[in-house]
Design an enzyme around this catalytic site. Structure first.
Site, PDB file in Angstrom:
ATOM      1  N   LYS A 176       0.842  -1.190   0.000  1.00  0.00           N
ATOM      2  CA  LYS A 176       0.000   0.000   0.000  1.00  0.00           C
ATOM      3  C   LYS A 176       0.880   1.244   0.000  1.00  0.00           C
ATOM      4  CE  LYS A 176      -1.414   2.700   2.940  1.00  0.00           C
ATOM      5  NZ  LYS A 176      -1.097   3.947   2.200  1.00  0.00           N
ATOM      6  N   GLU A 384      11.204  15.677  15.026  1.00  0.00           N
ATOM      7  CA  GLU A 384      11.540  15.534  13.610  1.00  0.00           C
ATOM      8  C   GLU A 384      10.752  16.597  12.829  1.00  0.00           C
ATOM      9  OE1 GLU A 384       9.933  12.184  11.321  1.00  0.00           O
ATOM     10  OE2 GLU A 384      11.950  11.795  10.595  1.00  0.00           O
TER      11      GLU A 384
HETATM   12  P1  NAD Z   1       3.041   8.508   7.592  1.00  0.00           P
HETATM   13  O1  NAD Z   1       3.287   7.727   8.822  1.00  0.00           O
HETATM   14  O2  NAD Z   1       2.038   9.583   7.634  1.00  0.00           O
HETATM   15  O3  NAD Z   1       2.575   7.535   6.403  1.00  0.00           O
HETATM   16  C1  NAD Z   1       3.372   6.446   5.973  1.00  0.00           C
HETATM   17  C2  NAD Z   1       2.468   5.406   5.334  1.00  0.00           C
HETATM   18  O4  NAD Z   1       1.634   4.829   6.335  1.00  0.00           O
HETATM   19  C3  NAD Z   1       1.526   5.948   4.269  1.00  0.00           C
HETATM   20  O5  NAD Z   1       1.349   4.959   3.287  1.00  0.00           O
HETATM   21  C4  NAD Z   1       0.223   6.172   5.049  1.00  0.00           C
HETATM   22  O6  NAD Z   1      -0.917   6.137   4.222  1.00  0.00           O
HETATM   23  C5  NAD Z   1       0.258   4.987   6.009  1.00  0.00           C
HETATM   24  N1  NAD Z   1      -0.426   5.183   7.296  1.00  0.00           N
HETATM   25  C6  NAD Z   1      -0.490   6.311   8.038  1.00  0.00           C
HETATM   26  N2  NAD Z   1      -1.152   6.066   9.188  1.00  0.00           N
HETATM   27  C7  NAD Z   1      -1.469   4.748   9.183  1.00  0.00           C
HETATM   28  C8  NAD Z   1      -2.135   3.884  10.101  1.00  0.00           C
HETATM   29  N3  NAD Z   1      -2.620   4.339  11.270  1.00  0.00           N
HETATM   30  N4  NAD Z   1      -2.292   2.580   9.775  1.00  0.00           N
HETATM   31  C9  NAD Z   1      -1.794   2.111   8.602  1.00  0.00           C
HETATM   32  N5  NAD Z   1      -1.166   2.881   7.686  1.00  0.00           N
HETATM   33  C10 NAD Z   1      -0.995   4.180   7.980  1.00  0.00           C
HETATM   34  O7  NAD Z   1       4.471   9.044   7.113  1.00  0.00           O
HETATM   35  P2  NAD Z   1       4.836   9.945   5.847  1.00  0.00           P
HETATM   36  O8  NAD Z   1       4.498  11.351   6.158  1.00  0.00           O
HETATM   37  O9  NAD Z   1       4.293   9.324   4.607  1.00  0.00           O
HETATM   38  O10 NAD Z   1       6.423   9.755   5.805  1.00  0.00           O
HETATM   39  C11 NAD Z   1       7.307  10.509   6.555  1.00  0.00           C
HETATM   40  C12 NAD Z   1       7.766   9.764   7.798  1.00  0.00           C
HETATM   41  O11 NAD Z   1       8.338   8.519   7.425  1.00  0.00           O
HETATM   42  C13 NAD Z   1       8.846  10.507   8.553  1.00  0.00           C
HETATM   43  O12 NAD Z   1       8.572  10.413   9.923  1.00  0.00           O
HETATM   44  C14 NAD Z   1      10.111   9.727   8.207  1.00  0.00           C
HETATM   45  O13 NAD Z   1      11.137   9.843   9.146  1.00  0.00           O
HETATM   46  C15 NAD Z   1       9.589   8.344   8.086  1.00  0.00           C
HETATM   47  N6  NAD Z   1      10.488   7.525   7.269  1.00  0.00           N
HETATM   48  C16 NAD Z   1      11.252   6.566   7.874  1.00  0.00           C
HETATM   49  C17 NAD Z   1      12.152   5.815   7.119  1.00  0.00           C
HETATM   50  C18 NAD Z   1      13.001   4.756   7.760  1.00  0.00           C
HETATM   51  O14 NAD Z   1      13.534   3.913   7.037  1.00  0.00           O
HETATM   52  N7  NAD Z   1      13.168   4.742   9.059  1.00  0.00           N
HETATM   53  C19 NAD Z   1      12.259   6.034   5.744  1.00  0.00           C
HETATM   54  C20 NAD Z   1      11.466   7.026   5.169  1.00  0.00           C
HETATM   55  C21 NAD Z   1      10.568   7.750   5.941  1.00  0.00           C
END
Ligand code: NAD
Length: 484
Positions: A176, A384
């Protein structure tokens, strides 16, 4: 304009059950980039059913590893041939500079598929062991049906970090992608179809948070592999905990670039800006956003950072000269600007930036920003920001104080130590509680494990550890076996 109006489910292109669509606009020009299918619960259910069938009835989980590897290599070749197209789409979808996306030849996810194909061929899926009860076989079996949930800030690469090792292990997958950048994932679906991956082994259903949560809760899912924010990771871990689903979490960070007293300022700055505040337009989980410097070297570091930032070219991500593009969305710019206000209010000194770049009236741009004379307990040093903001924090004392400050964070994802003495840098680095750390450099190496300590996550991706996270162990004893 890219139209990907169908989900990829069970090897077919399937219209969204409720007719949902995601409209993607360029964060740089605000022009229409394309449209993708948007998953609702019925689409997720269909994708899980297809993946379940492909796992339970096979043959993928018990296909010989060398045959799985051959399919994966064909997928890699398909995506490599379209490397330029993919880089241009990613540039339009999320605003990353084309120079950043095409670095290293712009191979995108292909090397990861090839790496895990090679590993699958030599992996000890079945290994004899002398047990206390007699000879045994330790089998490493695929964990089952995997939910791969990915963010928008490196979408295809991060998806490959899950799909490639999961395929190598023999799992089936429901992916997804995030709604901000859903289109690139369909290249992986095209690659699967072209390479002859059996139907249902990889299903791709872009959608929002509700679709993600429905997927996590789905009883047909055996393991959730999630990359995203720490806030979402906590919710997902709680659901997985209730249901005892396996889960790995790659979450946020606030990584430190630690300058020891004897370090050269150039080596610090040349790393701490491109891999810090300017890394992927400031939207990188492992970015070096806290710069810890001895107090007597603070001004020298800030001057060097300011002159480096002046040399960044902020603008159109399609321009090969551009080194920093826009943020992903208006709400992300609002969030970053809130932090810029907090930095000022809490008493940090604005050394450069802090506003919107002149002449870029369209697009979600923010100036690359350096805050100086900050302290580690300020909000901008603790949370962050996910924007182009570096925070310079002076420390008193020696290496012990620097290490303590680096560790005074709820996160532990990346980091770097700078010193003229490699042994001294190594000693400090070994005491910093973080998943990846560089000495006079920073990098993420796909052959080595990557992941977080503390609130930066649970589990590791990349390297053999990334494949191991899609494995269940089974010990097999055989009464009929002749005595050893
Ligand atoms: P996000 O958590 O808002 O969303 C990430 C994904 O999860 C999306 O596909 C979203 O639709 C889904 N999602 C959100 N809430 C959910 C839930 N409750 N249940 C299931 N799915 C859910 O994050 P974002 O804004 O898309 O990405 C940025 C974040 O990702 C930053 O905090 C960044 O540090 C982190 N990140 C971490 C890594 C790593 O390898 N550690 C790599 C890239 C990004």
């Amino acid at each position: 304009m890219r139209e990907r109006r169908d989900h990829f489910i069970g090897g077919d292109w399937v219209a969204a059950a409720a007719g949902g669509e995601i409209v993607v606009h360029s964060p740089a020009t605000l022009e229409l980039v394309g449209r993708s299918a948007d998953a609702g619960p019925a689409d997720i259910d269909a994708a899980v059913a297809a993946a379940r069938q492909a796992f339970d009835a096979g043959p993928w989980p018990w296909t010989p590893a060398r045959e799985r590897a051959a399919v994966m290599r064909r997928m890699a070749a398909y995506m490599r041939e379209r490397g330029d197209e993919i880089a241009e789409l990613l540039c339009d979808e999320m605003g990353s500079p084309i120079s950043f996306l095409k670095r290293g030849g712009g191979d995108g996810p292909s090397p990861l598929f090839e790496y895990y194909a090679d590993l699958a061929e030599t992996w000890p899926f079945e290994a004899p062991r002398q047990g206390a009860l007699g000879p045994a076989v330790v089998r490493q079996e695929p964990v089952g049906v995997v939910a791969a949930i990915t963010p928008w800030n490196g979408p295809l690469f991060i998806l490959a970090l899950k799909v490639a090792p999961a395929l190598a292990a023999g799992c089936t997958i429901v992916a997804k992608p995030a709604p901000e950048a859903p289109l690139d994932a369909f290249y992986m679906a095209d690659a699967a179809a072209a390479a002859g991956l059996p139907p249902g082994v990889l299903n791709i259903v872009p959608g929002g948070r509700e679709a993600g949560e429905h997927l996590v809760r789905h009883p047909g899912i055996d393991k959730v592999s999630f990359t995203g924010s720490t806030a979402a990771g906590r919710k997902i871990a709680a659901i997985c905990g209730e249901e005892l689903k396996r889960c790995s979490l790659e979450l946020g960070g606030k990584s430190a670039a630690v300058m020891l007293q004897d370090a050269a300022v150039e080596s610090l700055v040349q790393c701490a800006i491109p891999l810090g505040l300017a890394f992927n337009n400031g939207q990188a989980c492992a970015a070096l956003t806290r710069v810890l410097v001895p107090r007597n070297r603070h001004d020298e570091v800030v001057d060097a950072m300011v002159s480096f930032v002046k040399g960044l070219k902020v603008g159109d991500p399609r321009d090969p000269e551009t080194t920093m593009g826009p943020l992903i969305a208006e709400r992300q710019r609002e969030r970053v600007e809130r932090y810029l206000g907090l930095g000022r209010e809490e008493g940090a000194t604005l050394a450069i930036g802090g506003g919107r770049p002149k002449g870029l009236d369209k697009g979600w741009y923010v100036e690359p920003t350096v805050f100086a004379e900050a302290s580690n307990d300020m909000t901008i040093a603790r949370e962050e920001i996910f924007g182009p903001v570096g925070v310079v924090i002076p420390y008193d004392g020696g290496d012990d104080e620097a290490v303590a400050l680096a560790n005074a964070s709820t996160y532990g994802l990346g980091g770097a130590v700078f010193s003229a003495d490699p042994d001294r840098a190594y000693r400090a680095a070994s005491r910093i509680r973080t998943g990846t750390i560089g000495l006079n450099m920073f990098g993420v190496d796909p052959y080595c494990p990557f992941g977080g300590f503390k609130s930066s996550g649970i589990g590791r991706e990349m390297g053999p550890e990334g494949l191991a996270s899609f494995i269940e162990y089974k010990s097999v004893f055989n009464r009929a076996r002749p005595e050893a």
